[in-house]
Design an enzyme around this catalytic site. Sequence first.
Site, PDB file in Angstrom:
ATOM      1  CG  HIS A   6      -4.497  -0.672  -7.013  1.00  0.00           C
ATOM      2  ND1 HIS A   6      -5.004  -0.635  -8.275  1.00  0.00           N
ATOM      3  CD2 HIS A   6      -4.821  -1.905  -6.530  1.00  0.00           C
ATOM      4  CE1 HIS A   6      -5.592  -1.793  -8.572  1.00  0.00           C
ATOM      5  NE2 HIS A   6      -5.490  -2.580  -7.507  1.00  0.00           N
ATOM      6  CB  ILE A   7      -1.469  -0.782  -1.013  1.00  0.00           C
ATOM      7  CG1 ILE A   7      -2.468  -0.060  -0.076  1.00  0.00           C
ATOM      8  CG2 ILE A   7      -0.461   0.194  -1.601  1.00  0.00           C
ATOM      9  CD1 ILE A   7      -1.830   0.469   1.203  1.00  0.00           C
ATOM     10  N   GLY A   8      -4.203  -2.978  -2.014  1.00  0.00           N
ATOM     11  CA  GLY A   8      -5.025  -4.024  -1.396  1.00  0.00           C
ATOM     12  C   GLY A   8      -4.294  -5.351  -1.219  1.00  0.00           C
ATOM     13  CB  ALA A   9      -3.000  -7.753  -3.527  1.00  0.00           C
ATOM     14  CB  ILE A  15     -12.551  -9.412  -1.345  1.00  0.00           C
ATOM     15  CG1 ILE A  15     -11.310  -9.918  -2.088  1.00  0.00           C
ATOM     16  CG2 ILE A  15     -12.194  -8.222  -0.458  1.00  0.00           C
ATOM     17  CD1 ILE A  15     -10.765  -8.964  -3.139  1.00  0.00           C
ATOM     18  CG  ASP A  45      -6.303   0.163  -2.428  1.00  0.00           C
ATOM     19  OD1 ASP A  45      -5.281   0.807  -2.096  1.00  0.00           O
ATOM     20  OD2 ASP A  45      -6.250  -0.992  -2.903  1.00  0.00           O
ATOM     21  CG  ASP A  56     -23.010 -11.160  -5.524  1.00  0.00           C
ATOM     22  OD1 ASP A  56     -23.223 -11.223  -6.755  1.00  0.00           O
ATOM     23  OD2 ASP A  56     -21.863 -11.289  -5.044  1.00  0.00           O
ATOM     24  CD  GLU A  89      -5.629   2.377  -9.765  1.00  0.00           C
ATOM     25  OE1 GLU A  89      -4.681   1.579  -9.831  1.00  0.00           O
ATOM     26  OE2 GLU A  89      -6.713   2.094  -9.249  1.00  0.00           O
TER      27      GLU A  89
END
Length: 298
Positions: free
Chosen positions: A271-274, A150, A248, A169, A253
């Site tokens: 939480h709508i990323g996907a 991502i 998100d 990273d 939650e």
Amino acid sequence: MAKILVNDGISAEGQEILEAAGHQLEMNKVEQDKLKDELKNYDAILVRSATKVRQEHIEAAPNLKLIGRGGVGLDNIDVAFAKSKGIAVMNTPAASSDSVAELALAHMFALARWLPDANVTMRKGEWNKKQYKGIELAGKTLLVAGFGRIGQSLARKCAALGMNVIGYDVIDVQTDFEFTKDLESALPKADFVSLHVPKLDKPLADGVFFGKMKDGSFLINCSRGGVVDEAALLEALDSGKLAGAGLDVYDAEPPQNAALIDHPRVSVTPHIGAQTSEAQDRVGRELAQLVVDFFADR
Ligand SMILES: NC(=O)c1ccc[n+]([C@@H]2O[C@H](COP(=O)([O-])OP(=O)(O)OC[C@H]3O[C@@H](n4cnc5c(N)ncnc54)[C@H](O)[C@@H]3O)[C@@H](O)[C@H]2O)c1
């Protein structure tokens, strides 16, 4: 042919692929507290992020051969325990990367142009044109923390918008983007910091992290709840250290932290990323194919 509990739904195409291969699907959701009793009747369970498949469920399911997770994180499944029992665990890690990256970008645009607050105040009949002086993303520096699927997808989109991108990273990543493993020196350079790490044992973005960020910069979290210390974030927003945050995912939650959610400089999504048609189709198709191949090989 396998009896499969599809507990968090699957795309129509995914359902078709499984049924065409002769598998028997149960599409009615079994509530979490009933799962322990029900799972013994199935050869496989397919979930997304909602259903938790823990050790107690696996122990009570002697016929279980496969746990399939549509999506990336496996934190809702006791993977090591499942594997120790010879149960396969499969997921579709790449299927939603572009969708999540686009949501992170949507939060960046929303914050840069005050969209959350402008939406709220205009609906109350206000016209606060002068208050909403924004900034362009072009020319700004984005630090992507967690430079995996991502993170790199977001990097490509932001580079196309004329942003300077730095990838960070904990592992070595081969990339044409500027890349560092030194978070401390990268944080003060960034106008936007977007988090794309896995669920961690303790927050990556805590008070110390915010302290090192550039004054008036923005934080985006479309990774996992717990990656951000929400209390420290609220403090950083209230003190003016951060100009805004796009969220998100949350500690709880739905979130319990009203002061953060209602903050005028916070952009929130549930939480709508996907949650796009394309990602859901890819997730369903890829997961179904993995399941079909798994049972075909047995
Ligand atoms: N919002 C949503 O709906 C949604 C949807 C899909 C995925 N996600 C989340 O997005 C995150 C990233 O997914 P991905 O597919 O890019 O994963 P990925 O495994 O491809 O990339 C994650 C990267 O983070 C790095 N990393 C691990 N710990 C780190 C640390 N402490 N500091 C810096 N980097 C670290 C890893 O080395 C890896 O390169 C995951 O948390 C996933 O659960 C959210």
